[in-house]
Design a protein around this motif. Structure first.
Motif, PDB file in Angstrom:
ATOM      1  N   LYS A   5       3.123 -10.936  13.388  1.00 45.45           N
ATOM      2  CA  LYS A   5       4.489 -10.158  13.287  1.00 45.45           C
ATOM      3  C   LYS A   5       4.800  -9.450  12.113  1.00 45.45           C
ATOM      4  CE  LYS A   5       6.888 -12.498  17.164  1.00 45.45           C
ATOM      5  NZ  LYS A   5       7.983 -13.106  17.457  1.00 45.45           N
ATOM      6  N   ILE A   6       5.544  -8.370  11.868  1.00 48.99           N
ATOM      7  CA  ILE A   6       5.882  -7.882  10.287  1.00 48.99           C
ATOM      8  C   ILE A   6       7.102  -8.712   9.739  1.00 48.99           C
ATOM      9  CG2 ILE A   6       6.710  -5.834   9.117  1.00 48.99           C
ATOM     10  CD1 ILE A   6       5.376  -4.086  11.551  1.00 48.99           C
ATOM     11  N   PRO A   7       6.993  -9.431   8.754  1.00 49.29           N
ATOM     12  CA  PRO A   7       8.045 -10.188   8.279  1.00 49.29           C
ATOM     13  C   PRO A   7       9.081  -9.419   7.645  1.00 49.29           C
ATOM     14  CG  PRO A   7       5.895 -10.061   6.837  1.00 49.29           C
ATOM     15  CD  PRO A   7       5.497  -9.285   7.850  1.00 49.29           C
ATOM     16  N   GLU A   8      10.138 -10.010   7.943  1.00 47.44           N
ATOM     17  CA  GLU A   8      11.333  -9.331   7.297  1.00 47.44           C
ATOM     18  C   GLU A   8      11.396  -9.321   5.639  1.00 47.44           C
ATOM     19  OE1 GLU A   8      13.678  -7.402   8.858  1.00 47.44           O
ATOM     20  OE2 GLU A   8      12.662  -7.965  10.803  1.00 47.44           O
ATOM     21  N   GLU A   9      10.933 -10.499   5.200  1.00 48.46           N
ATOM     22  CA  GLU A   9      10.748 -10.500   3.684  1.00 48.46           C
ATOM     23  C   GLU A   9       9.387 -11.188   3.350  1.00 48.46           C
ATOM     24  OE1 GLU A   9      13.836 -12.918   2.387  1.00 48.46           O
ATOM     25  OE2 GLU A   9      15.754 -11.318   3.019  1.00 48.46           O
ATOM     26  N   PHE A  10       9.061 -10.871   2.188  1.00 49.91           N
ATOM     27  CA  PHE A  10       7.895 -11.426   1.578  1.00 49.91           C
ATOM     28  C   PHE A  10       8.200 -12.012   0.383  1.00 49.91           C
ATOM     29  CE2 PHE A  10       3.696 -10.108   3.696  1.00 49.91           C
ATOM     30  CZ  PHE A  10       3.407 -11.408   4.197  1.00 49.91           C
ATOM     31  N   GLU A  11       7.647 -13.074  -0.245  1.00 52.09           N
ATOM     32  CA  GLU A  11       7.667 -13.772  -1.521  1.00 52.09           C
ATOM     33  C   GLU A  11       6.426 -13.139  -2.234  1.00 52.09           C
ATOM     34  OE1 GLU A  11       8.863 -17.487  -2.007  1.00 52.09           O
ATOM     35  OE2 GLU A  11      10.849 -17.332  -1.078  1.00 52.09           O
ATOM     36  N   GLY A  47     -12.405  -9.821  -1.490  1.00 51.10           N
ATOM     37  CA  GLY A  47     -12.109  -8.680  -0.584  1.00 51.10           C
ATOM     38  C   GLY A  47     -10.711  -8.890   0.286  1.00 51.10           C
ATOM     39  N   LEU A  48     -10.112  -8.366   0.388  1.00 52.97           N
ATOM     40  CA  LEU A  48      -8.696  -8.323   1.129  1.00 52.97           C
ATOM     41  C   LEU A  48      -9.034  -8.952   2.611  1.00 52.97           C
ATOM     42  CD1 LEU A  48      -6.718  -5.118   0.177  1.00 52.97           C
ATOM     43  CD2 LEU A  48      -6.914  -7.350  -1.092  1.00 52.97           C
ATOM     44  N   SER A  49      -8.304  -9.775   2.877  1.00 52.98           N
ATOM     45  CA  SER A  49      -8.515 -10.587   4.346  1.00 52.98           C
ATOM     46  C   SER A  49      -8.105  -9.399   5.314  1.00 52.98           C
ATOM     47  CB  SER A  49      -7.421 -11.733   4.326  1.00 52.98           C
ATOM     48  OG  SER A  49      -6.004 -11.304   4.675  1.00 52.98           O
ATOM     49  N   LYS A  50      -8.611  -9.727   6.623  1.00 53.53           N
ATOM     50  CA  LYS A  50      -8.526  -8.908   7.742  1.00 53.53           C
ATOM     51  C   LYS A  50      -6.739  -8.944   8.185  1.00 53.53           C
ATOM     52  CE  LYS A  50     -13.114  -9.046   9.629  1.00 53.53           C
ATOM     53  NZ  LYS A  50     -14.045  -9.482  10.850  1.00 53.53           N
ATOM     54  N   GLN A  51      -6.302 -10.120   7.911  1.00 54.45           N
ATOM     55  CA  GLN A  51      -5.043 -10.420   8.258  1.00 54.45           C
ATOM     56  C   GLN A  51      -3.876  -9.595   7.424  1.00 54.45           C
ATOM     57  OE1 GLN A  51      -3.530 -14.313   7.134  1.00 54.45           O
ATOM     58  NE2 GLN A  51      -2.063 -14.497   8.987  1.00 54.45           N
ATOM     59  N   LEU A  52      -4.375  -9.411   6.238  1.00 59.54           N
ATOM     60  CA  LEU A  52      -3.634  -8.634   5.398  1.00 59.54           C
ATOM     61  C   LEU A  52      -3.881  -7.118   5.740  1.00 59.54           C
ATOM     62  CD1 LEU A  52      -3.192  -8.778   1.494  1.00 59.54           C
ATOM     63  CD2 LEU A  52      -3.492  -6.506   2.738  1.00 59.54           C
ATOM     64  N   LEU A  53      -4.753  -6.526   6.119  1.00 57.04           N
ATOM     65  CA  LEU A  53      -5.295  -5.261   6.493  1.00 57.04           C
ATOM     66  C   LEU A  53      -4.508  -4.938   7.674  1.00 57.04           C
ATOM     67  CD1 LEU A  53      -9.016  -5.240   5.572  1.00 57.04           C
ATOM     68  CD2 LEU A  53      -7.316  -4.274   4.189  1.00 57.04           C
ATOM     69  N   GLU A  83      -2.740 -14.407  -4.915  1.00 61.14           N
ATOM     70  CA  GLU A  83      -2.846 -15.513  -3.607  1.00 61.14           C
ATOM     71  C   GLU A  83      -2.969 -14.588  -2.205  1.00 61.14           C
ATOM     72  OE1 GLU A  83      -2.938 -18.617  -3.815  1.00 61.14           O
ATOM     73  OE2 GLU A  83      -2.614 -18.421  -6.186  1.00 61.14           O
ATOM     74  N   GLY A  84      -3.329 -13.206  -2.559  1.00 62.76           N
ATOM     75  CA  GLY A  84      -3.507 -12.260  -1.349  1.00 62.76           C
ATOM     76  C   GLY A  84      -2.253 -12.201  -0.382  1.00 62.76           C
ATOM     77  N   ARG A  85      -1.021 -12.465  -1.094  1.00 62.69           N
ATOM     78  CA  ARG A  85       0.136 -12.033  -0.197  1.00 62.69           C
ATOM     79  C   ARG A  85       0.642 -10.583  -0.726  1.00 62.69           C
ATOM     80  NH1 ARG A  85       3.425 -17.232  -2.519  1.00 62.69           N
ATOM     81  NH2 ARG A  85       2.557 -16.275  -4.498  1.00 62.69           N
ATOM     82  N   ALA A  86       1.199  -9.860   0.430  1.00 62.26           N
ATOM     83  CA  ALA A  86       1.494  -8.556   0.224  1.00 62.26           C
ATOM     84  C   ALA A  86       2.959  -8.012   0.455  1.00 62.26           C
ATOM     85  CB  ALA A  86       0.432  -7.671   0.931  1.00 62.26           C
ATOM     86  N   ALA A  87       3.346  -6.860  -0.067  1.00 62.12           N
ATOM     87  CA  ALA A  87       4.839  -6.352   0.346  1.00 62.12           C
ATOM     88  C   ALA A  87       4.565  -5.104   0.032  1.00 62.12           C
ATOM     89  CB  ALA A  87       5.651  -7.063  -0.480  1.00 62.12           C
ATOM     90  N   MET A  88       5.441  -4.166   0.881  1.00 63.39           N
ATOM     91  CA  MET A  88       5.329  -2.806   0.914  1.00 63.39           C
ATOM     92  C   MET A  88       6.854  -2.352   0.460  1.00 63.39           C
ATOM     93  SD  MET A  88       3.436  -0.959   3.876  1.00 63.39           S
ATOM     94  CE  MET A  88       1.604  -1.313   3.922  1.00 63.39           C
ATOM     95  N   ALA A  89       6.997  -1.273  -0.497  1.00 64.70           N
ATOM     96  CA  ALA A  89       8.230  -0.616  -0.762  1.00 64.70           C
ATOM     97  C   ALA A  89       7.973   0.874  -1.009  1.00 64.70           C
ATOM     98  CB  ALA A  89       8.793  -1.332  -2.047  1.00 64.70           C
ATOM     99  N   ALA A  90       9.140   1.589  -0.809  1.00 63.19           N
ATOM    100  CA  ALA A  90       9.095   3.105  -0.902  1.00 63.19           C
ATOM    101  C   ALA A  90      10.056   3.363  -2.184  1.00 63.19           C
ATOM    102  CB  ALA A  90       9.533   3.751   0.302  1.00 63.19           C
TER     103      ALA A  90
END
Length: 220
Positions: A5-11, A47-53, A83-90
């Protein structure tokens, strides 16, 4: 991301990879190309994980319109930490202040340095050479989304493309002065050099503008 699922927040810690992709009318025109290039990127040699992609594409496909409502013609930023954790912003889009050849070469050099750490340069410098084009890339180097677009456009036009890993050095020291030059950027699209442009560079820039216009038309 564990449950898909798409998380509401990411640290996310200090980003070691930041992708900046141009939006148009709340749409990401080069989505599939950006995703392919993202799959070639790495963080600290891994490489970036399949999970992140998978999370990144799902996030874009499901929530892009809502997430970019305040910046429909802005820039989508994907940030990945060590650590391979990701977030998006515009955010808002700002065109480059200086588009001289020297400034574009400097940008391409910075992007090349980034590629030495992440395997993909977000910006490349292209020049006219004979009946074709040369790009400041090494053989085998992975292309960004926008760079792959220009490569395919050149093929469509029947123009040969040469990869030249020493191009930026020669442009920087003045030993090569092309008739035309332009930057290809995931964020800025195709940017002709203000002091080294012509019909060819403007033709490619016009193709980028039409791509953005088609996105606007689909959203109306």
């Amino acid at each position: 991301m564990a449950d898909g699922k798409i998380p509401e927040e990411f640290e996310v810690g200090t980003p070691v990879l930041v992708c900046r992709w141009r939006l148009s009318a709340g749409d990401l025109p080069l989505l599939n190309r950006h995703m392919r290039a993202l799959g070639k990127r790495s963080v600290l040699g891994k490489g970036l994980s399949k999970q992140l992609l998978g999370w990144a594409k799902q996030h874009i496909e499901w929530t892009l319109a809502d997430g970019t409502a305040e910046h429909p013609d802005g820039v989508l930023m994907l940030m990945v930490d060590a650590e391979g954790r990701a977030a998006m912003a515009a955010g808002d889009y700002e065109p480059p202040a200086d588009t001289s050849l020297a400034a574009l070469v400097e940008r391409a050099e910075s992007a090349s340095t980034e590629a030495s750490q992440t395997d993909v340069a977000p910006e490349t410098l292209w020049v006219s050479r004979g009946s074709g084009l040369a790009v400041g890339m090494a053989p085998g180097e992975h292309m960004s989304g926008a760079t792959s677009l220009v490569g395919d456009l050149a093929k469509t036009l029947g123009m040969p493309v040469e990869r030249d890993p020493r191009l930026l050095q020669r442009l920087a020291d003045g030993s090569e002065r092309p008739a035309e030059a332009f930057l290809v950027s995931d964020e800025h699209g195709i940017v002709p050099a203000s002091d080294c442009s012509g019909e060819l560079a403007e033709k490619f820039a016009g193709g980028w503008d039409r791509l953005l216009e088609r996105s606007c038309s689909r959203r109306r």
